[in-house]
Design a protein around this motif. Structure first.
Motif, short mmCIF file in Angstrom:
data_model
loop_
_atom_site.label_atom_id
_atom_site.label_comp_id
_atom_site.label_asym_id
_atom_site.label_seq_id
_atom_site.Cartn_x
_atom_site.Cartn_y
_atom_site.Cartn_z
N SER A 180 -2.05 11.41 -3.97
CA SER A 180 -3.45 12.02 -4.07
C SER A 180 -3.30 13.22 -4.79
O SER A 180 -2.27 14.17 -4.78
N ARG A 212 0.93 4.15 -2.61
CA ARG A 212 0.46 5.29 -2.60
C ARG A 212 1.48 6.61 -3.11
O ARG A 212 1.23 7.48 -3.57
N LYS A 220 0.68 -1.10 0.11
CA LYS A 220 0.01 -0.07 -0.02
C LYS A 220 0.84 1.24 0.01
O LYS A 220 0.56 2.13 -0.35
#
Length: 90
Positions: A66, A61, A57
């Protein structure tokens, strides 16, 4: 002509010889081999199915960050313009 190679790279699909290349595997070990394209280092892709869940994960990321949040625009509704009137005059 012979000057073409000095100006830019050659536009060919196949190279006539093999070039020494350093192959780096996922565990960090290196192997010298002969490769069809002139490169210095080749890295093998990491198999994400063998990683622990937390590290997988974290890698995802880092790979797909984001999107930054949109900032709200400032409005001048609550500002008293008479306090700044002295800056407008010459």
């Amino acid at each position: 002509n012979s000057n073409r190679a000095a100006i830019g790279h050659l536009q060919r699909q196949l190279y006539g010889r093999r070039y020494p290349v350093l192959l780096v595997s996922t565990d960090g070990s290196t192997v010298r081999l002969r490769y069809s394209e002139p490169k210095r280092i080749l890295m093998l892709p990491l198999d994400s199915s063998t990683l622990p869940e937390a590290e997988r994960k974290a890698r995802l990321r880092r790979q797909f960050p984001s999107k930054p949040k949109a900032k709200e625009e400032e409005t001048f509704e609550g500002i008293d313009l008479d306090t700044y009137k002295k800056f407008w005059k010459k």
